[in-house]
Enzyme design. Structure first.
Site, mmCIF file in Angstrom:
data_model
loop_
_atom_site.group_PDB
_atom_site.id
_atom_site.type_symbol
_atom_site.label_atom_id
_atom_site.label_comp_id
_atom_site.label_asym_id
_atom_site.label_seq_id
_atom_site.Cartn_x
_atom_site.Cartn_y
_atom_site.Cartn_z
ATOM 1 N N GLU A 147 0.806 -1.232 0.000
ATOM 2 C CA GLU A 147 0.000 0.000 0.000
ATOM 3 C C GLU A 147 0.839 1.282 0.000
ATOM 4 O OE1 GLU A 147 -2.637 -0.582 3.333
ATOM 5 O OE2 GLU A 147 -3.746 -2.180 2.332
ATOM 6 N N ASN B 164 2.175 -5.320 -3.136
ATOM 7 C CA ASN B 164 0.768 -5.568 -2.803
ATOM 8 C C ASN B 164 0.019 -4.243 -2.622
ATOM 9 O OD1 ASN B 164 -1.220 -7.671 -2.062
ATOM 10 N ND2 ASN B 164 -1.223 -6.650 -0.056
ATOM 11 N N HIS C 138 -10.597 -6.255 -1.553
ATOM 12 C CA HIS C 138 -11.619 -6.089 -0.506
ATOM 13 C C HIS C 138 -12.804 -5.415 -1.186
ATOM 14 C CE1 HIS C 138 -8.992 -7.245 2.767
ATOM 15 N NE2 HIS C 138 -8.058 -6.447 2.299
ATOM 16 N N GLU D 246 -6.248 -10.661 -0.793
ATOM 17 C CA GLU D 246 -6.981 -10.416 0.464
ATOM 18 C C GLU D 246 -8.489 -10.362 0.227
ATOM 19 O OE1 GLU D 246 -5.465 -7.066 2.685
ATOM 20 O OE2 GLU D 246 -3.385 -7.534 2.193
ATOM 21 N N ASP E 170 -12.335 -10.351 0.189
ATOM 22 C CA ASP E 170 -13.578 -10.549 0.928
ATOM 23 C C ASP E 170 -14.627 -9.687 0.239
ATOM 24 O OD1 ASP E 170 -12.724 -8.029 1.991
ATOM 25 O OD2 ASP E 170 -12.092 -8.936 3.867
#
Ligand code: XIL
Length: 358
Positions: free
Chosen positions: A155, A206, A242, A271, A273
């Site tokens: 990030e 990432n 996400h 990651e 979801d």
């Protein structure tokens, strides 16, 4: 297709023809489905939950890759500037070893979850460079041969209103490791340190909210293109995924994966979801659970359509322990593949079907 089966009946060897035996049975787990497609299917995991039988059994049965959710972050690994505490991360790495799972390491350079002794330490750029080099080399060295891929940096690009610009951080320019104002040079330094510590490990950048084409993914694309051209060691890009919007544009993600893999790097979904509005008991509506399943299906299908997209990982696997609930103070949740009682949700079926279909 006919297949000849040899069966033993009461001690007598019989050869029979079996109609339909050639039909491959549907995969019994995500990892079996993923294996058929040559994919990795992973999840973030928490060491403190490994003693819960259903947690450990589901983790081992369903996934062939594991990533410590927090246990490899600075605030966990670094009690002070001199020492390292690998105990929590080691538990996860040992578990993965016992169950033939690959381990993704997360993460070496990030602006969050750093210990107060570091963030409030008033270190000079030279001191910070020394601390970061020692950290990267010690941690990557400790897990050499055990962690197959590292999120070296996490990030580093900003969100609105500075979307796509480098984020102001302790490592970049507050005060930074001596390369403030030199763009991605500080990240380059980190990738080179990581490669020195483990020449075999895959090195990833990432990022959050860079799945689709846009200013943020353009900035990462420019960095990766530049790194590849100059031989800076980078092997992959992780897109967190996400998802909070059930109408997200997956075709734009697919186009984005296409342009990154064309640079010769892997892409992994790191990651995932899909958070839903939930009631006071943490339950989502049946309609939303179906839409969520469709989102998992679309994302997995997009990844599978690119040879260079090599892994799909979710950020936890049971809604019992998902960061979404903590982060949204209970207003959203139910983002993962299993409910709070480890019962597979429609999203699980969708992912298993899609994974097995390449
Ligand atoms: C989250 C963890 O899930 C939480 O347990 C922790 O409290 C905060 O961090 N992007 C990342 C992850 O790269 O490391 C974050 O994980 C979620 C967002």
């Amino acid at each position: 297709m006919h297949r000849t089966l040899k069966v033993q009946m009461m001690g007598v060897g019989l050869t029979v023809f079996c109609l339909g035996c050639g039909m491959v049975p549907s995969p019994a787990s995500l990892r079996e489905a993923a294996q058929r497609s040559g994919m990795l299917v992973g999840t973030a995991a928490r060491p403190e939950q490994l003693t819960e039988a259903a947690y450990a059994a589901t983790l081992a049965r369903e996934f062939n890759m594991l990533e410590p959710e927090d246990a490899m972050k600075w605030e966990v690994l670094r009690p002070d500037s001199q020492s390292f505490d690998f105990s929590q991360a080691d538990r996860l790495v040992d578990f993965a070893g016992q169950h033939s799972m690959k381990v993704r390491g997360h993460t070496l350079v990030w602006h969050q979850q750093n210990p107060p002794w570091l963030t409030q330490g008033q270190f000079t750029p030279d001191q910070l460079a020394g601390l970061l080099e020692t950290h990267i080399k010690t941690v990557v060295g400790h897990y050499r041969g055990k962690v197959f891929a590292w999120d070296v940096a996490n990030e580093a690009f900003d969100e609105q209103p500075r979307l796509g610009q480098l984020r102001d951080t302790i490592w970049y320019n507050r005060p930074g490791i001596g390369l403030a104002g030199n763009g991605t040079a500080y990240l380059e330094r980190c990738f080179r340190w990581a490669r020195e510590a483990d020449p075999q490990a895959l090195l990833f950048y990432n990022e959050a909210e860079a799945e689709a084409l846009g200013p943020k993914s353009d900035a990462i694309y420019a960095m990766v293109q530049d790194f590849r051209k100059r031989g800076v060691p980078i092997d992959g890009v992780g897109f967190e995924m996400h998802i909070g919007n059930l109408h997200s544009d997956i075709s734009s993600f697919s186009a984005n994966v296409g342009r990154f893999t064309a640079l010769g790097v892997q892409v992994q979904i790191t990651e995932m979801d899909v958070s839903l509005p939930v009631d006071a008991h943490g339950n989502a509506s049946a309609e939303d659970l179906q839409r969520q399943a469709d989102m998992y299906r679309q994302v997995a299908a997009a990844c599978l359509s690119h040879r260079g997209c090599t892994a799909i990982q979710t950020w936890g696997f049971t809604d019992k322990y998902s960061w979404i609930g903590w982060q949204s103070k209970g207003t959203r949740g139910a983002g993962l593949l299993f409910d709070r009682n480890y019962v597979p949700k429609p999203a699980y079926q969708a992912l298993r079907e899609t994974l097995g279909a390449r």
